[in-house]
Design a protein around this motif. Structure first.
Motif, PDB file in Angstrom:
ATOM      1  N   LEU A 235       0.811  -1.327   0.071  1.00 52.83           N
ATOM      2  CA  LEU A 235       0.124   0.029   0.239  1.00 52.83           C
ATOM      3  C   LEU A 235       0.728   1.235  -0.054  1.00 52.83           C
ATOM      4  N   LEU A 236       2.021   1.260   0.216  1.00 49.44           N
ATOM      5  CA  LEU A 236       2.810   2.267   0.311  1.00 49.44           C
ATOM      6  C   LEU A 236       4.192   2.223  -0.551  1.00 49.44           C
ATOM      7  N   PRO A 237       3.825   2.000  -1.764  1.00 48.44           N
ATOM      8  CA  PRO A 237       5.119   2.041  -2.713  1.00 48.44           C
ATOM      9  C   PRO A 237       5.556   3.305  -3.199  1.00 48.44           C
ATOM     10  N   VAL A 238       7.053   3.501  -3.089  1.00 45.74           N
ATOM     11  CA  VAL A 238       7.852   4.876  -3.077  1.00 45.74           C
ATOM     12  C   VAL A 238       7.688   5.349  -4.514  1.00 45.74           C
ATOM     13  N   PRO A 239       7.043   6.445  -4.869  1.00 47.89           N
ATOM     14  CA  PRO A 239       6.696   6.989  -6.195  1.00 47.89           C
ATOM     15  C   PRO A 239       8.037   7.415  -6.726  1.00 47.89           C
ATOM     16  N   LYS A 240       8.334   7.473  -8.031  1.00 45.74           N
ATOM     17  CA  LYS A 240       9.703   8.053  -8.754  1.00 45.74           C
ATOM     18  C   LYS A 240       9.587   9.547  -8.905  1.00 45.74           C
ATOM     19  N   ASP A 241       9.100  10.368  -7.726  1.00 43.03           N
ATOM     20  CA  ASP A 241       8.961  11.967  -7.685  1.00 43.03           C
ATOM     21  C   ASP A 241       9.361  12.382  -6.562  1.00 43.03           C
TER      22      ASP A 241
END
Length: 306
Positions: free
Chosen positions: A33-39
């Motif tokens: 539920l808490l994937p790290v975004p590439k931004d």
């Protein structure tokens, strides 16, 4: 018929195996539920993951699971609600550790979020987990019944807000400069610690569509173990091991706060915690073996070392 000691041993085995399963499942769900975004939001998600994954007893998700099992609730649904209440709990810990609150450097054996990242990121990580708790409860994946989802959201809001955890935290801050008597300290802890514990137990029954009048025994059980849990915490603050606890101890005494131990003394506090556990187990008399895990959790809250 099994003896009392055999029953306790069986309950302890069930508790340990279920707790390990819930801990692993909650970590896996948080990871999903808490994937790290590439931004540029990446540090925010990393901070949430730092606080939420691989730490804590997972008592609240365990209680959701145990109460849901009473009514044969799908464990996948119990897990989602458990993740929501754990997110709310973790948010409260992140904010509680901030310099403007308790100013702690260590939580669950790791640097607190404002130490591992910075204060602004810690505030936003707590805010985000608070919001995500409701987002997850509102998701149809948590329940196909919109009335169940609505009641879960309403009850969690009540448990987390000024009539619950946040109100208790305000009383806890006031305790640093006030001399609270035992009834006031009891009320403080019923709000600060007990409200989310109570929600966790009741949530299992809400998922099963048990009406409020059918939850009386579970509410009484939750009230008693919530107080017993806090008394055990106060005893641990005096006698505990900081390495096992994973956090600083003796802070209440240093701050001059009234606690169950300072107001009752160690032995009387221990006796009260034990009496509350016995009373909590008594509230489950109408249930059979399906309540074994809830009974074991009640014993665990006063026997734990962290």
């Amino acid at each position: 018929m099994a003896s009392a000691s055999e029953d306790i041993s069986s309950g302890t085995r069930l508790l340990l195996s279920t707790q390990a399963e819930v801990m692993a499942d909650i970590d896996a769900l948080f990871d999903q539920l808490l994937p790290v975004p590439k931004d540029p939001r990446a540090p925010l998600y990393e901070a949430m993951r730092h606080a939420a994954i691989a730490g804590g007893k997972r008592l609240r998700p365990l209680l959701v699971r145990a109460a849901g099992d009473l009514f044969h609730v799908d464990r996948g649904l119990s897990l989602r609600v458990g993740a929501a209440v754990e997110a709310m709990h973790v948010y409260s810990l992140i904010h509680d550790d901030l310099p403007c609150m308790d100013d702690d450097d260590l939580r669950r054996g790791k640097p607190t979020v404002h130490k591992a990242f910075d204060e602004a990121t810690a505030v936003l990580a707590g805010d985000s987990l608070h919001a995500l708790a409701f987002e997850w409860l509102c998701d149809p994946a948590t329940s196909s019944d919109p009335f169940v989802r609505g009641e879960l959201c309403c009850e969690l809001a009540r448990a987390a807000g000024p009539a619950g955890m946040a109100g208790g935290q305000m009383m806890d801050l006031a305790a640093e400069t006030a001399n609270f008597d035992l009834p006031t300290v009891t009320r403080l802890q019923q709000l600060k610690t007990g409200a989310l514990i109570a929600f966790s137990v009741e949530a299992g029954a809400i998922l099963a569509r048990i009406p409020p009048e059918g939850r009386t025994a579970l509410r009484a059980y939750a009230r008693d173990i919530g107080l017993a849990f806090q008394i055990a915490d106060d005893i641990m603050d005096v006698e505990g091991d900081e390495v096992l606890a994973g956090k600083a101890l003796h802070k209440d005494e240093a701050a001059g706060k009234g606690t169950f131990v300072t107001l009752m003394g160690l032995e009387r506090a221990r006796g009260q915690a034990t009496a509350l556990v016995d009373q909590a187990i008594g509230h489950l008399a109408s249930f059979g073996d399906e309540a074994t895990l809830l009974r074991a959790i009640a014993r665990y809250v006063v026997e734990r070392d962290r």
